[in-house]
Design a protein around this motif. Structure first.
Motif, mmCIF file in Angstrom:
data_model
loop_
_atom_site.group_PDB
_atom_site.id
_atom_site.type_symbol
_atom_site.label_atom_id
_atom_site.label_comp_id
_atom_site.label_asym_id
_atom_site.label_seq_id
_atom_site.Cartn_x
_atom_site.Cartn_y
_atom_site.Cartn_z
ATOM 1 N N ALA A 189 0.842 -1.200 0.000
ATOM 2 C CA ALA A 189 0.000 0.000 0.000
ATOM 3 C C ALA A 189 0.876 1.249 0.000
ATOM 4 O O ALA A 189 1.851 1.332 0.732
ATOM 5 C CB ALA A 189 -0.911 -0.002 1.220
ATOM 6 N N GLU A 190 0.488 2.204 -0.841
ATOM 7 C CA GLU A 190 1.219 3.479 -0.894
ATOM 8 C C GLU A 190 0.750 4.367 0.251
ATOM 9 O O GLU A 190 -0.440 4.473 0.524
ATOM 10 C CB GLU A 190 0.981 4.159 -2.228
ATOM 11 C CG GLU A 190 1.591 3.403 -3.391
ATOM 12 C CD GLU A 190 1.424 4.135 -4.706
ATOM 13 O OE1 GLU A 190 1.139 5.345 -4.699
ATOM 14 O OE2 GLU A 190 1.594 3.474 -5.737
ATOM 15 N N GLY A 214 4.809 8.514 -1.368
ATOM 16 C CA GLY A 214 5.824 7.944 -2.247
ATOM 17 C C GLY A 214 6.493 6.706 -1.674
ATOM 18 O O GLY A 214 7.260 6.046 -2.355
ATOM 19 N N GLN A 215 6.200 6.376 -0.424
ATOM 20 C CA GLN A 215 6.757 5.180 0.208
ATOM 21 C C GLN A 215 5.667 4.121 0.320
ATOM 22 O O GLN A 215 4.482 4.426 0.257
ATOM 23 C CB GLN A 215 7.282 5.508 1.613
ATOM 24 C CG GLN A 215 8.428 6.484 1.640
ATOM 25 C CD GLN A 215 8.848 6.779 3.070
ATOM 26 O OE1 GLN A 215 8.584 6.019 3.984
ATOM 27 N NE2 GLN A 215 9.517 7.905 3.265
ATOM 28 N N LEU A 216 6.101 2.875 0.465
ATOM 29 C CA LEU A 216 5.158 1.779 0.677
ATOM 30 C C LEU A 216 5.092 1.436 2.152
ATOM 31 O O LEU A 216 6.042 1.670 2.896
ATOM 32 C CB LEU A 216 5.587 0.543 -0.117
ATOM 33 C CG LEU A 216 5.639 0.704 -1.631
ATOM 34 C CD1 LEU A 216 6.103 -0.593 -2.276
ATOM 35 C CD2 LEU A 216 4.301 1.126 -2.190
ATOM 36 N N CYS A 217 3.980 0.839 2.573
ATOM 37 C CA CYS A 217 3.794 0.447 3.977
ATOM 38 C C CYS A 217 4.933 -0.477 4.414
ATOM 39 O O CYS A 217 5.596 -0.227 5.405
ATOM 40 C CB CYS A 217 2.442 -0.228 4.154
ATOM 41 S SG CYS A 217 2.169 -0.994 5.764
ATOM 42 N N GLY A 218 5.136 -1.583 3.683
ATOM 43 C CA GLY A 218 6.250 -2.475 3.976
ATOM 44 C C GLY A 218 6.064 -3.392 5.160
ATOM 45 O O GLY A 218 6.984 -4.082 5.562
ATOM 46 N N ARG A 219 4.873 -3.440 5.736
ATOM 47 C CA ARG A 219 4.614 -4.317 6.878
ATOM 48 C C ARG A 219 4.753 -5.777 6.426
ATOM 49 O O ARG A 219 4.154 -6.191 5.446
ATOM 50 C CB ARG A 219 3.201 -4.053 7.389
ATOM 51 C CG ARG A 219 2.866 -4.711 8.661
ATOM 52 C CD ARG A 219 1.491 -4.270 9.113
ATOM 53 N NE ARG A 219 1.348 -4.578 10.523
ATOM 54 C CZ ARG A 219 0.240 -4.433 11.192
ATOM 55 N NH1 ARG A 219 -0.833 -3.975 10.592
ATOM 56 N NH2 ARG A 219 0.196 -4.727 12.456
ATOM 57 N N HIS A 220 5.534 -6.579 7.142
ATOM 58 C CA HIS A 220 5.786 -7.967 6.758
ATOM 59 C C HIS A 220 4.569 -8.825 7.033
ATOM 60 O O HIS A 220 3.957 -8.738 8.101
ATOM 61 C CB HIS A 220 7.005 -8.522 7.511
ATOM 62 C CG HIS A 220 8.254 -7.776 7.221
ATOM 63 N ND1 HIS A 220 8.859 -7.801 5.983
ATOM 64 C CD2 HIS A 220 9.009 -6.965 7.978
ATOM 65 C CE1 HIS A 220 9.931 -7.051 6.005
ATOM 66 N NE2 HIS A 220 10.046 -6.511 7.215
ATOM 67 N N LEU A 221 4.216 -9.688 6.047
ATOM 68 C CA LEU A 221 3.012 -10.504 6.127
ATOM 69 C C LEU A 221 3.303 -11.954 5.779
ATOM 70 O O LEU A 221 4.075 -12.232 4.870
ATOM 71 C CB LEU A 221 1.954 -9.991 5.142
ATOM 72 C CG LEU A 221 1.552 -8.530 5.271
ATOM 73 C CD1 LEU A 221 0.763 -8.099 4.055
ATOM 74 C CD2 LEU A 221 0.742 -8.334 6.527
ATOM 75 N N CYS A 222 2.634 -12.868 6.492
ATOM 76 C CA CYS A 222 2.710 -14.289 6.126
ATOM 77 C C CYS A 222 1.582 -14.567 5.126
ATOM 78 O O CYS A 222 0.753 -13.699 4.836
ATOM 79 C CB CYS A 222 2.584 -15.175 7.355
ATOM 80 S SG CYS A 222 0.962 -15.150 8.125
ATOM 81 N N ALA A 267 -1.361 -12.031 -4.461
ATOM 82 C CA ALA A 267 0.077 -12.311 -4.519
ATOM 83 C C ALA A 267 0.866 -11.157 -5.135
ATOM 84 O O ALA A 267 1.987 -10.880 -4.728
ATOM 85 C CB ALA A 267 0.335 -13.597 -5.291
ATOM 86 N N SER A 268 0.284 -10.461 -6.117
ATOM 87 C CA SER A 268 1.022 -9.379 -6.765
ATOM 88 C C SER A 268 0.900 -8.050 -6.014
ATOM 89 O O SER A 268 1.711 -7.151 -6.219
ATOM 90 C CB SER A 268 0.547 -9.206 -8.202
ATOM 91 O OG SER A 268 -0.825 -8.850 -8.222
ATOM 92 N N ALA A 269 -0.110 -7.922 -5.159
ATOM 93 C CA ALA A 269 -0.290 -6.697 -4.376
ATOM 94 C C ALA A 269 -0.719 -7.056 -2.962
ATOM 95 O O ALA A 269 -1.890 -6.922 -2.601
ATOM 96 C CB ALA A 269 -1.315 -5.783 -5.028
ATOM 97 N N PRO A 270 0.216 -7.537 -2.124
ATOM 98 C CA PRO A 270 -0.138 -7.905 -0.753
ATOM 99 C C PRO A 270 -0.550 -6.687 0.066
ATOM 100 O O PRO A 270 -0.005 -5.598 -0.111
ATOM 101 C CB PRO A 270 1.146 -8.535 -0.211
ATOM 102 C CG PRO A 270 2.235 -8.031 -1.085
ATOM 103 C CD PRO A 270 1.627 -7.725 -2.411
ATOM 104 N N LEU A 271 -1.530 -6.880 0.946
ATOM 105 C CA LEU A 271 -2.010 -5.790 1.803
ATOM 106 C C LEU A 271 -2.140 -6.272 3.239
ATOM 107 O O LEU A 271 -2.620 -7.376 3.490
ATOM 108 C CB LEU A 271 -3.378 -5.292 1.329
ATOM 109 C CG LEU A 271 -3.431 -4.596 -0.018
ATOM 110 C CD1 LEU A 271 -4.872 -4.310 -0.391
ATOM 111 C CD2 LEU A 271 -2.618 -3.321 -0.013
ATOM 112 N N CYS A 272 -1.743 -5.419 4.176
ATOM 113 C CA CYS A 272 -1.959 -5.717 5.589
ATOM 114 C C CYS A 272 -3.430 -5.446 5.912
ATOM 115 O O CYS A 272 -4.152 -4.855 5.105
ATOM 116 C CB CYS A 272 -1.028 -4.865 6.461
ATOM 117 S SG CYS A 272 -1.302 -3.087 6.360
#
Length: 78
Positions: free
Chosen positions: A39-40, A47-55, A63-68
């Protein structure tokens, strides 16, 4: 840097590494993360992405756009 040596007839093989890669853990459940939230962000972090790590089970996108969870709810309009 640990190295391993293997010998074959007429060949010496050395395999070196920097150790095991650091495994990321899911920020929701603590499992092995396979993706990061795509997520932007807005505001001062635009301009940055969330970057939260997800299982795999906590990824609420695809798969191409994971979201928390919070960003998936925003995308669904809740």
């Amino acid at each position: 840097m640990p190295c391993q040596h293997a010998a074959a007839p007429g060949i010496d093989i050395f395999t070196c590494s920097r150790g095991a890669a650091e495994r990321k853990t899911c920020s929701s459940c603590g499992g092995n993360a396979i993706a990061a939230c795509a997520a932007e962000l807005r505001g001062t972090k635009a301009g940055q992405l969330c970057g939260r790590h997800l299982c795999k089970s906590c990824n609420e996108g695809n798969a191409s756009a994971p979201l928390c969870g919070p960003h998936a709810r925003l995308a669904r309009g809740r």
